[in-house]
Design a protein around this motif. Sequence first.
Motif, PDB file in Angstrom:
ATOM      1  N   ASP A  26       0.841  -1.189   0.000  1.00 39.51           N
ATOM      2  CA  ASP A  26       0.000   0.000   0.000  1.00 39.51           C
ATOM      3  C   ASP A  26       0.882   1.247   0.000  1.00 39.51           C
ATOM      4  OD1 ASP A  26      -2.339  -1.461   0.072  1.00 39.51           O
ATOM      5  OD2 ASP A  26      -2.381  -1.499   2.271  1.00 39.51           O
ATOM      6  N   PRO A  27       0.456   2.294  -0.713  1.00 40.66           N
ATOM      7  CA  PRO A  27       1.220   3.540  -0.685  1.00 40.66           C
ATOM      8  C   PRO A  27       1.274   4.118   0.724  1.00 40.66           C
ATOM      9  CG  PRO A  27      -0.396   3.584  -2.459  1.00 40.66           C
ATOM     10  CD  PRO A  27      -0.681   2.368  -1.617  1.00 40.66           C
ATOM     11  N   VAL A  28       2.437   4.656   1.072  1.00 41.98           N
ATOM     12  CA  VAL A  28       2.638   5.259   2.388  1.00 41.98           C
ATOM     13  C   VAL A  28       2.003   6.644   2.395  1.00 41.98           C
ATOM     14  CG1 VAL A  28       4.397   6.166   3.965  1.00 41.98           C
ATOM     15  CG2 VAL A  28       4.751   3.979   2.816  1.00 41.98           C
ATOM     16  N   THR A  29       1.343   6.973   3.495  1.00 36.43           N
ATOM     17  CA  THR A  29       0.785   8.317   3.659  1.00 36.43           C
ATOM     18  C   THR A  29       1.344   8.921   4.937  1.00 36.43           C
ATOM     19  OG1 THR A  29      -1.145   7.434   4.812  1.00 36.43           O
ATOM     20  CG2 THR A  29      -1.382   7.805   2.452  1.00 36.43           C
ATOM     21  N   PRO A  30       1.484  10.245   4.958  1.00 31.29           N
ATOM     22  CA  PRO A  30       2.016  10.890   6.162  1.00 31.29           C
ATOM     23  C   PRO A  30       1.094  10.681   7.356  1.00 31.29           C
ATOM     24  CG  PRO A  30       1.917  12.436   4.321  1.00 31.29           C
ATOM     25  CD  PRO A  30       1.227  11.189   3.895  1.00 31.29           C
ATOM     26  N   VAL A  31       1.700  10.511   8.511  1.00 28.31           N
ATOM     27  CA  VAL A  31       0.959  10.342   9.749  1.00 28.31           C
ATOM     28  C   VAL A  31       1.142  11.615  10.568  1.00 28.31           C
ATOM     29  CG1 VAL A  31       0.774   8.986  11.865  1.00 28.31           C
ATOM     30  CG2 VAL A  31       1.369   7.868   9.723  1.00 28.31           C
ATOM     31  N   GLY A  32       0.090  12.048  11.214  1.00 27.80           N
ATOM     32  CA  GLY A  32       0.190  13.239  12.053  1.00 27.80           C
ATOM     33  C   GLY A  32      -0.200  14.497  11.297  1.00 27.80           C
ATOM     34  N   ALA A  33      -0.074  15.602  11.994  1.00 31.87           N
ATOM     35  CA  ALA A  33      -0.467  16.895  11.425  1.00 31.87           C
ATOM     36  C   ALA A  33       0.545  17.354  10.372  1.00 31.87           C
ATOM     37  CB  ALA A  33      -0.560  17.936  12.535  1.00 31.87           C
ATOM     38  N   ASP A  34       0.035  18.070   9.366  1.00 27.22           N
ATOM     39  CA  ASP A  34       0.910  18.631   8.342  1.00 27.22           C
ATOM     40  C   ASP A  34       1.795  19.708   8.939  1.00 27.22           C
ATOM     41  OD1 ASP A  34      -0.143  17.011   6.384  1.00 27.22           O
ATOM     42  OD2 ASP A  34      -1.471  18.538   5.552  1.00 27.22           O
ATOM     43  N   ASP A  35       3.006  19.811   8.416  1.00 25.03           N
ATOM     44  CA  ASP A  35       3.934  20.866   8.816  1.00 25.03           C
ATOM     45  C   ASP A  35       3.538  22.131   8.065  1.00 25.03           C
ATOM     46  OD1 ASP A  35       6.033  22.612   9.242  1.00 25.03           O
ATOM     47  OD2 ASP A  35       7.598  21.178   8.724  1.00 25.03           O
ATOM     48  N   THR A  36       2.923  23.066   8.763  1.00 27.77           N
ATOM     49  CA  THR A  36       2.506  24.324   8.138  1.00 27.77           C
ATOM     50  C   THR A  36       3.303  25.508   8.672  1.00 27.77           C
ATOM     51  OG1 THR A  36       0.762  24.591   9.785  1.00 27.77           O
ATOM     52  CG2 THR A  36       0.148  23.518   7.702  1.00 27.77           C
ATOM     53  N   ASP A  37       4.345  25.217   9.443  1.00 32.38           N
ATOM     54  CA  ASP A  37       5.178  26.282   9.993  1.00 32.38           C
ATOM     55  C   ASP A  37       5.949  26.987   8.882  1.00 32.38           C
ATOM     56  OD1 ASP A  37       4.329  25.622  12.525  1.00 32.38           O
ATOM     57  OD2 ASP A  37       6.088  24.381  12.975  1.00 32.38           O
ATOM     58  N   PRO A  38       6.266  28.255   9.093  1.00 34.27           N
ATOM     59  CA  PRO A  38       7.045  28.974   8.079  1.00 34.27           C
ATOM     60  C   PRO A  38       8.478  28.431   8.010  1.00 34.27           C
ATOM     61  CG  PRO A  38       6.724  30.341  10.028  1.00 34.27           C
ATOM     62  CD  PRO A  38       5.922  29.087  10.231  1.00 34.27           C
ATOM     63  N   LEU A  39       9.210  28.876   6.995  1.00 30.03           N
ATOM     64  CA  LEU A  39      10.613  28.506   6.882  1.00 30.03           C
ATOM     65  C   LEU A  39      11.352  28.981   8.118  1.00 30.03           C
ATOM     66  CD1 LEU A  39      11.298  29.486   3.164  1.00 30.03           C
ATOM     67  CD2 LEU A  39      11.114  27.174   4.099  1.00 30.03           C
ATOM     68  N   GLU A  40      12.382  28.243   8.474  1.00 28.76           N
ATOM     69  CA  GLU A  40      13.166  28.617   9.650  1.00 28.76           C
ATOM     70  C   GLU A  40      14.095  29.769   9.299  1.00 28.76           C
ATOM     71  OE1 GLU A  40      14.649  25.333  11.965  1.00 28.76           O
ATOM     72  OE2 GLU A  40      13.132  24.027  11.088  1.00 28.76           O
ATOM     73  N   GLN A  41      14.322  30.622  10.294  1.00 33.08           N
ATOM     74  CA  GLN A  41      15.139  31.824  10.109  1.00 33.08           C
ATOM     75  C   GLN A  41      16.513  31.616  10.736  1.00 33.08           C
ATOM     76  OE1 GLN A  41      13.981  34.491   8.374  1.00 33.08           O
ATOM     77  NE2 GLN A  41      12.060  33.427   8.024  1.00 33.08           N
ATOM     78  N   PRO A  42      17.540  32.258  10.289  1.00 34.04           N
ATOM     79  CA  PRO A  42      17.576  33.149   9.134  1.00 34.04           C
ATOM     80  C   PRO A  42      17.688  32.338   7.844  1.00 34.04           C
ATOM     81  CG  PRO A  42      19.752  33.033  10.110  1.00 34.04           C
ATOM     82  CD  PRO A  42      18.840  32.190  10.975  1.00 34.04           C
ATOM     83  N   ILE A  43      17.076  32.846   6.792  1.00 32.33           N
ATOM     84  CA  ILE A  43      17.146  32.182   5.496  1.00 32.33           C
ATOM     85  C   ILE A  43      18.340  32.760   4.755  1.00 32.33           C
ATOM     86  CG2 ILE A  43      15.989  31.774   3.299  1.00 32.33           C
ATOM     87  CD1 ILE A  43      13.327  32.146   4.852  1.00 32.33           C
TER      88      ILE A  43
END
Length: 190
Positions: free
Chosen positions: A68-85
């Motif tokens: 079976d295809p793997v699917t992500p478990v848990g909440a999606d990562d919706t945090d912004p990019l980490e600083q400093p970029i």
Amino acid sequence: MARVVHSYDDPDRFVAGTVGEPGARTFFLQARAGSRMTSVACEKEQVMALAERLDVMLDEVARRFDRDPVTPVGADDTDPLEQPIEEEFRAGTMTLAWEADAEKVVIEVFAVVAADPAEEEADPVAAALESDDAEVFIVRISEEQARAFARRAVALVASGRPTCPFCGRPIDPEGHICPRANGYRRHVPE
């Protein structure tokens, strides 16, 4: 000059993200392992192509290995990019592979290189691909991480400016002059 390699095996985080407002966003691929972080600038189309190809490749891996295809478990990562970029380089060619023994997805992102003008004129593709000095960003991630990356990347690209239903071009916040309407706005009868 030797090639600079930014390599991450099972990073703590690997995401696509943006800086700026829709219509003027800069897209980045970013990996972090502990306190080490690498950010690579790329085009929106590269992010979308990578997400689409990851999904296709992982579906094929599941089919070939009869699972079976793997699917992500848990909440999606919706945090912004980490600083400093800090942009390491601008992405050029990308490759995608599956390491069957380790069951890992391998993503390689090569820097855009400025070729010798004479070589570029003769064969622009070969001139860009033959540089041994180009930086490379290599990430090895699990199937679950790859699916999560793809899901976030698709949502990220879709979160930009809305598209015109007539011409398909993006609509700016201040309005849109549609070439399919000969420069006039279409009026919907009431």
